[in-house]
Design a protein around this motif. Structure first.
Motif, PDB file in Angstrom:
ATOM      1  N   ARG A   1      37.693  41.346  -0.490  1.00 27.28           N
ATOM      2  CA  ARG A   1      38.416  42.514  -0.991  1.00 27.28           C
ATOM      3  C   ARG A   1      39.427  42.085  -2.054  1.00 27.28           C
ATOM      4  NH1 ARG A   1      39.649  45.115   4.886  1.00 27.28           N
ATOM      5  NH2 ARG A   1      37.639  46.148   5.209  1.00 27.28           N
ATOM      6  N   SER A   2      39.535  42.895  -3.089  1.00 30.53           N
ATOM      7  CA  SER A   2      40.567  42.708  -4.101  1.00 30.53           C
ATOM      8  C   SER A   2      41.611  43.795  -3.855  1.00 30.53           C
ATOM      9  CB  SER A   2      39.956  42.830  -5.502  1.00 30.53           C
ATOM     10  OG  SER A   2      40.928  42.614  -6.498  1.00 30.53           O
ATOM     11  N   TYR A   3      42.733  43.406  -3.280  1.00 27.01           N
ATOM     12  CA  TYR A   3      43.692  44.366  -2.731  1.00 27.01           C
ATOM     13  C   TYR A   3      44.683  44.885  -3.773  1.00 27.01           C
ATOM     14  CZ  TYR A   3      42.209  42.645   1.875  1.00 27.01           C
ATOM     15  OH  TYR A   3      41.479  42.301   2.984  1.00 27.01           O
ATOM     16  N   ASP A   4      45.017  46.175  -3.626  1.00 28.81           N
ATOM     17  CA  ASP A   4      46.192  46.790  -4.247  1.00 28.81           C
ATOM     18  C   ASP A   4      46.241  46.589  -5.770  1.00 28.81           C
ATOM     19  OD1 ASP A   4      46.849  47.371  -1.625  1.00 28.81           O
ATOM     20  OD2 ASP A   4      48.185  45.640  -1.428  1.00 28.81           O
ATOM     21  N   ARG A   5      45.122  46.867  -6.420  1.00 30.34           N
ATOM     22  CA  ARG A   5      45.069  46.725  -7.872  1.00 30.34           C
ATOM     23  C   ARG A   5      45.475  48.030  -8.559  1.00 30.34           C
ATOM     24  NH1 ARG A   5      42.590  42.018  -9.440  1.00 30.34           N
ATOM     25  NH2 ARG A   5      43.696  42.568 -11.348  1.00 30.34           N
ATOM     26  N   THR A   6      46.156  47.900  -9.697  1.00 30.98           N
ATOM     27  CA  THR A   6      46.636  49.083 -10.408  1.00 30.98           C
ATOM     28  C   THR A   6      46.200  49.116 -11.875  1.00 30.98           C
ATOM     29  OG1 THR A   6      48.719  47.966 -10.960  1.00 30.98           O
ATOM     30  CG2 THR A   6      48.671  49.291  -8.933  1.00 30.98           C
TER      31      THR A   6
ATOM     32  N   PRO B   1      43.849  55.654 -11.221  1.00 28.57           N
ATOM     33  CA  PRO B   1      44.847  56.677 -10.853  1.00 28.57           C
ATOM     34  C   PRO B   1      46.202  56.329 -11.476  1.00 28.57           C
ATOM     35  CG  PRO B   1      43.641  55.908  -8.923  1.00 28.57           C
ATOM     36  CD  PRO B   1      43.294  54.969 -10.042  1.00 28.57           C
ATOM     37  N   LYS B   2      46.986  57.346 -11.788  1.00 29.25           N
ATOM     38  CA  LYS B   2      48.303  57.088 -12.374  1.00 29.25           C
ATOM     39  C   LYS B   2      49.301  56.594 -11.340  1.00 29.25           C
ATOM     40  CE  LYS B   2      47.963  60.262 -16.283  1.00 29.25           C
ATOM     41  NZ  LYS B   2      48.552  61.452 -16.967  1.00 29.25           N
ATOM     42  N   LYS B   3      49.066  56.942 -10.077  1.00 28.11           N
ATOM     43  CA  LYS B   3      49.935  56.478  -8.995  1.00 28.11           C
ATOM     44  C   LYS B   3      49.071  55.826  -7.929  1.00 28.11           C
ATOM     45  CE  LYS B   3      53.397  60.139  -9.619  1.00 28.11           C
ATOM     46  NZ  LYS B   3      54.125  61.257  -8.968  1.00 28.11           N
ATOM     47  N   GLY B   4      49.719  55.049  -7.065  1.00 28.97           N
ATOM     48  CA  GLY B   4      48.994  54.401  -5.988  1.00 28.97           C
ATOM     49  C   GLY B   4      48.202  53.197  -6.478  1.00 28.97           C
ATOM     50  N   SER B   5      47.286  52.727  -5.648  1.00 28.60           N
ATOM     51  CA  SER B   5      46.508  51.534  -5.982  1.00 28.60           C
ATOM     52  C   SER B   5      45.088  51.669  -5.456  1.00 28.60           C
ATOM     53  CB  SER B   5      47.163  50.284  -5.379  1.00 28.60           C
ATOM     54  OG  SER B   5      47.042  50.306  -3.961  1.00 28.60           O
ATOM     55  N   LEU B   6      44.236  50.768  -5.905  1.00 36.13           N
ATOM     56  CA  LEU B   6      42.848  50.697  -5.446  1.00 36.13           C
ATOM     57  C   LEU B   6      42.580  49.323  -4.847  1.00 36.13           C
ATOM     58  CD1 LEU B   6      40.973  52.356  -8.470  1.00 36.13           C
ATOM     59  CD2 LEU B   6      41.552  53.429  -6.274  1.00 36.13           C
ATOM     60  N   THR B   7      41.809  49.319  -3.770  1.00 38.78           N
ATOM     61  CA  THR B   7      41.314  48.073  -3.181  1.00 38.78           C
ATOM     62  C   THR B   7      39.797  48.063  -3.314  1.00 38.78           C
ATOM     63  OG1 THR B   7      43.157  47.730  -1.650  1.00 38.78           O
ATOM     64  CG2 THR B   7      41.025  46.804  -1.014  1.00 38.78           C
TER      65      THR B   7
END
Length: 362
Positions: free
Chosen positions: A166-171, A115-121
């Motif tokens: 979990r791998s947190y808050d990746r961008t 995603p262009k904004k936000g993050s993935l966990t």
């Protein structure tokens, strides 16, 4: 005849793995950057005595793992239910050209983009398809659960079930120096059992051959919970297996009759030449109201004139072995030490029995 068994419990690590089924909901615009995964690290494993079926560090390039991802528009994991499911049990495979794992490298698979904004966990389990040995798999706020996971009867079908933290808050797909991608850190979910053999001495003109080694009476089915705290920094500390059941009385053969193993080492224990992998359910070894976990050994002694078969059954709950359970993420190495007692003799001669009164007159 003397037969000794020594046991060494080798710690391998911690907790567990999971597989999941949820609805896919792709939230937010995507960028042109494909989501890929760093060569997964495998923690909690001892390098000595690698066994077929066990995963090594780094992760086997021929293996597939499956991934889940939650999208958080604000860029920070808060609570599980506040996220939007972005990747749902997505299988990945090694991309030799890019030296990473991605979903597009799976036959018929599609690429996923950041995603262009936000993050993935992220979270993942290995190998893909492990859910086939469960009646239900789920991923949620407390991590992974496996319902009625069953270890297969044939050791050739055993595999190293693993789960990731979990791998947190990746961008972005950023990783180490050798690979590019999201880091995935796997942990072992089950227990590993390894057998070694040795002689306690040299025995001239005698050959000892191991015919079979069988681990018997282990429970083969149970339920797993990761018990992960629902925060943005949580790591697994309280994972557990419960409700272990269904004893496998036939047992898992580490070595079979056809693969007979001649025991030659005395100064160092030798790993079996062609062992079957034995990866078992974590459990208490003393089974309440049932059979304790045990090891059956069949071997032969050849003295150059004849060969005779011998058997031994070892109850591993014997206090002398200081072992009460197979724990999550640990490898247990049993060294079978074969010894012979020499045949010696202590001769004696019965006394003559005197017969009295034989008088002869001439």
């Amino acid at each position: 005849m003397k037969k000794t068994l020594l046991m060494m419990a080798v710690a391998a690590g911690a907790m567990l793995t999971g597989c999941v089924k949820n609805e896919t909901a792709n939230g937010g615009a995507v960028s042109g950057s494909k989501i890929s995964f760093e060569a997964p690290a495998v923690t909690g494993i001892t390098r000595a005595a690698l066994v077929p079926g066990e995963m090594v560090n780094p992760y086997d390039q021929g293996e597939h793992f499956s991934v889940y991802a939650l999208y958080f528009a604000d860029g920070t994991y808060t609570k599980f239910n506040a996220g939007t499911l972005y990747m749902d049990d997505v299988e990945t495979a090694y991309n030799a050209g890019g030296q990473y794992w991605d979903s597009e490298s799976v036959p018929g698979g599609q690429a996923y983009y950041w995603p262009k904004k936000g993050s993935l966990t992220f979270a993942a389990y290995s190998p893909s398809g492990a859910a086939e040995n469960c009646t239900a798999v789920a991923w949620g706020a407390a991590g992974f659960t496996f319902t009625n996971f069953t270890v297969q009867d044939d050791p050739a079908d055993h595999y190293d079930l693993m789960f990731s933290e979990r791998s947190y808050d990746r961008t972005a797909s950023t990783g180490g120096t050798s690979y590019n991608g999201v880091d995935i850190n796997f942990k072992h979910a089950l227990s590993s059992v390894v057998f070694k053999v040795k002689l306690d001495n040299r025995y001239d003109r005698h050959t000892i051959t191991v015919k079979s080694i069988t681990l018997k009476n282990t429970y083969k089915t149970g339920n797993f919970k990761q018990n992960l705290a629902d925060t943005g920094t949580a790591e697994t500390t309280a994972a557990e297996w419960t409700d272990q059941n269904t004893e496998y009385t036939t047992g898992y053969e580490a070595i079979t009759q056809a693969a007979g193993e001649v025991v030659t080492a005395t100064d160092a224990a030798a790993v079996l030449t062609n062992p079957n992998p034995i990866i078992v359910l974590p459990q208490e070894l003393a089974h309440d109201g049932a059979n304790n976990v045990s090891i059956d050994v069949t071997y032969s002694i050849n003295n150059g004139t004849s060969e005779i078969d011998q058997t031994a059954t070892i109850d591993v709950t014997d206090p002398g072995y200081n072992l009460t359970e197979f724990e999550i993420g640990k490898r247990y190495t049993f060294t079978l030490i074969f010894g012979l007692d020499k045949i010696t003799f202590s001769p004696k001669v019965d006394p003559w029995e005197d017969v009295p009164g034989i008088d002869i007159e001439l």
